[in-house]
Structures are given as structure tokens and as C-alpha cells.
Design an enzyme around this catalytic site. Sequence first.
Site, mmCIF file in Angstrom:
data_model
loop_
_atom_site.group_PDB
_atom_site.id
_atom_site.type_symbol
_atom_site.label_atom_id
_atom_site.label_comp_id
_atom_site.label_asym_id
_atom_site.label_seq_id
_atom_site.Cartn_x
_atom_site.Cartn_y
_atom_site.Cartn_z
ATOM 1 N N GLU A 135 -8.117 -4.906 4.893
ATOM 2 C CA GLU A 135 -7.915 -4.649 3.463
ATOM 3 C C GLU A 135 -6.708 -5.409 2.922
ATOM 4 O OE1 GLU A 135 -8.851 -0.200 4.119
ATOM 5 O OE2 GLU A 135 -9.184 -0.517 1.979
ATOM 6 N N ARG B 8 -12.676 15.390 6.521
ATOM 7 C CA ARG B 8 -13.433 15.728 5.307
ATOM 8 C C ARG B 8 -14.883 16.024 5.634
ATOM 9 N NH1 ARG B 8 -11.940 10.393 2.220
ATOM 10 N NH2 ARG B 8 -9.946 10.211 3.295
ATOM 11 N N HIS C 80 -13.288 2.573 -0.877
ATOM 12 C CA HIS C 80 -13.333 1.564 0.206
ATOM 13 C C HIS C 80 -13.935 0.250 -0.291
ATOM 14 C CE1 HIS C 80 -13.599 4.948 3.472
ATOM 15 N NE2 HIS C 80 -12.344 4.562 3.334
ATOM 16 N N ASN D 184 0.869 -1.170 0.000
ATOM 17 C CA ASN D 184 0.000 0.000 0.000
ATOM 18 C C ASN D 184 0.905 1.219 0.000
ATOM 19 O OD1 ASN D 184 -1.808 2.048 0.409
ATOM 20 N ND2 ASN D 184 -2.859 1.075 2.125
ATOM 21 N N ARG E 160 -2.522 -2.057 -3.606
ATOM 22 C CA ARG E 160 -3.734 -1.253 -3.449
ATOM 23 C C ARG E 160 -3.655 -0.082 -4.424
ATOM 24 N NH1 ARG E 160 -5.227 3.286 0.534
ATOM 25 N NH2 ARG E 160 -7.439 3.463 0.132
#
Length: 373
Positions: free
Chosen positions: A360, A218, A157, A7, A68
Amino acid sequence: MRVFVVNSGSSSIKYQLVDVETEHVVLSGLLERIGHDGGDAVDHEAGMRLVLERLGSHAASIAAVGHRVVHGGSRFTAPTRIDDEVEQAIAALVPLAPLHNPANLAGIRAARLALPDVPHVAVFDTAFHQSMPPAAYTYAIDRGVAAEHGIRRYGFHGTSHQFVAERAAALLDRPLETLKLIVLHLGNGSSVTAVDAGRSIDTSMGLTPLAGLVMGTRSGDVDPGVLLHLLRSGLSGTELDSVLNASSGMVGLTGSADMRDVEAAFEAGDADAALALDVWAHRIRHYVGAYLAQLGGLDAVVFTAGIGENSSSLRARALDGLGHLGLEIDADRNAARSRDARVISADDAPIAVLVVPTDEELAIAHAASRLVH
Ligand code: AMP
């Protein structure tokens, strides 16, 4: 079979060597501040050489590398074996993900150089959501403008939402194809997905990960007119980007992006924290209601990620007042501490409520192994 999961961020490389059969993490690590003074490496290539040194004799056991990748646009609907052409396609998507895709690409290039003899697989955050119908992914804006700029909902996601939906079905001991699920991925970044028979039919993030729920830094959904108003008031595009992505959400409302701080402030009587938590939960319930309607029924709501897995109080707050829909959390089950996937509603509840830890890296490892087998 062992998969090496990478990642790669703009100044970091997170890695894990995963044994897919046992789901055991053989080794993991993180390089930070790549390209910065005093960082772990001068660039991603040097970083990857360092990672390989750290792997030592384990490097020979790697059967595939799983990467990823944040944005796969409309082209990538599933994990994809990487060749030069796929690398170029990921590069072509940089305008849609200017922060993430260049960083992901740097990791891919460095890893392909360091490990040229094993297959490399790209696993996209957007791919799971490519099953959304046009009604869910189309923004009602000038269709010429939308087509020219690739403007539509993509969602993110996806690797997590898919993994969690599969594990939820296993926990309920029912085939995923028979289930209607709402998956709440509540972490520093947050999104909610309506999953019908194992397919994403709607999700709260959009063209970018800025849309939807209130997040750590955010804003989530705002009237797009707010942006126009602020632009006309003299803020630059860069300033707007920074306001909405970095200094909004919980940090914008309370001064901290970490929900543990916000809850502590609320307990101490802080009015800003109280409002922020109300706004946060209000937005979640807005989506739960909407997706219940889009799904036309609901078997389970599934909580995952940092907040969803760890905070019983925030899970309770998120679904507060939804008992009339059949959505009720059992207080004792919710309070019990566990790292395992578990049911937190009563056995006879019309709609199950679950906590399912996401992973993940493991999901990427499984995806890569399925593709190269
Ligand atoms: P993630 O992005 O999935 O790693 O989630 C990270 C976020 O989870 C942190 O920023 C915290 O806001 C939140 N978090 C983690 N543990 C807890 C907890 N026990 N209570 C509330 N929030 C938590």
C-alpha cells in the site's frame, strides 16, 4: 522522485520514504503510543517533528507527501491534492469513519505544518470502489434514511485491490482492460473485490470495514437483525461495536485473531479451530461464487495480504471444492516459497490463480507522484 508516505493512526505514525522510479524504500519507521504515557510523542504534531528529525538530510529530497486516508465518502474518487478545503471535506466525513478519519487528519495537519512547501496528496481506501454501479452500492433500506445519513456501500482496501489488480495483469502479460479478476485481500482485515477491466464493480466491505469476510477480530456479514436483537436484549451501542469489531471473527470463534495460531490449534485437534476455519472458507467461497456471477466470467483469482501471501494451506482451503468452476490450485506451485508475484494454478487451468504481494505504501507513493508530476 521521492515520496514520503504517511499512515497516521490514532496513536501511531507509520512512515516510508520511497524512491518512485526504483521502488526502493530509502527509509521507514514507526512511532507508537502517541499521546500515551511513555509513548514516542505527546501528540501527532510533536510526532511529526520527531519524524522530520529522523529523516535528517533526506527531508530535503521529498517531492511530495502521500497520506493514507480511510474514508473518502462519495466525493473522493481518486487521489486528491490536499488544500484547506479538502482537509475540511475529510473532516466532514468523520461520522462515517469515527476511528480512522480523525487520526488520518491529525497526520495530515501535522505533516502540512512540518513540510509546508511540498504538495500533500490524500489517497483514499474507498476511492477505487467509487466505480461500483448503483445496484452494487445501494442498500435496500428506506431511501430517505439512507440519503440523510450517507448510508451505502463504500468499500475499503481500495489502494491494495487496485495495486494488486495492476500487478496481476503485468504477471499475466495481458492488458488490465481485458481482464475479469477476483482479488482476495486476506489479512487481519479482509475483503474481496470483483475487478472488471480495471474497475471495482463490487466489494465485500460496506459502509464500514465490518462487512463481508470473517476477519481477525471482525465478524464480517451477520444478519442485521442480530444487532437489533442484541440491542433489545440490553447491550449498548458501544458494547455492540466492541463485540462485532474487536471480539468476533477468528478471535471470537477460537480465542486468537492470528491464523497461524488457529491453524496450529486445528492441527492439534481443536474443534473450535476446525469450525472457525470452515466458517472462514465458506464465506470466501460464498463471495467467489457471487462475484463470478456478477463478473460474467473470470480470468484469475488473486490472493494478497498477510494470509493470502503467506499461507499455502489457507489458500488451498479457501478454494477447496471449486474445481468444477475451473478453479484449481497446483499443489507444488502453491507450496513453493517466494516473495514474488507468481502463478499457483496449472498452466492449462481455465482460470488462473495468482499470489501477488500487496504494497500500500508503494501504491500511495505512485499515486502521489502521478498527481504532482
Ligand atoms: P496483514 O493485515 O496483511 O498484515 O496480515 C496479518 C495477518 O496475516 C496475521 O494476523 C496472520 O493471521 C496472517 N498471517 C501472516 N503470516 C501467516 C502465515 N504464514 N500463515 C497464516 N497466516 C499468516
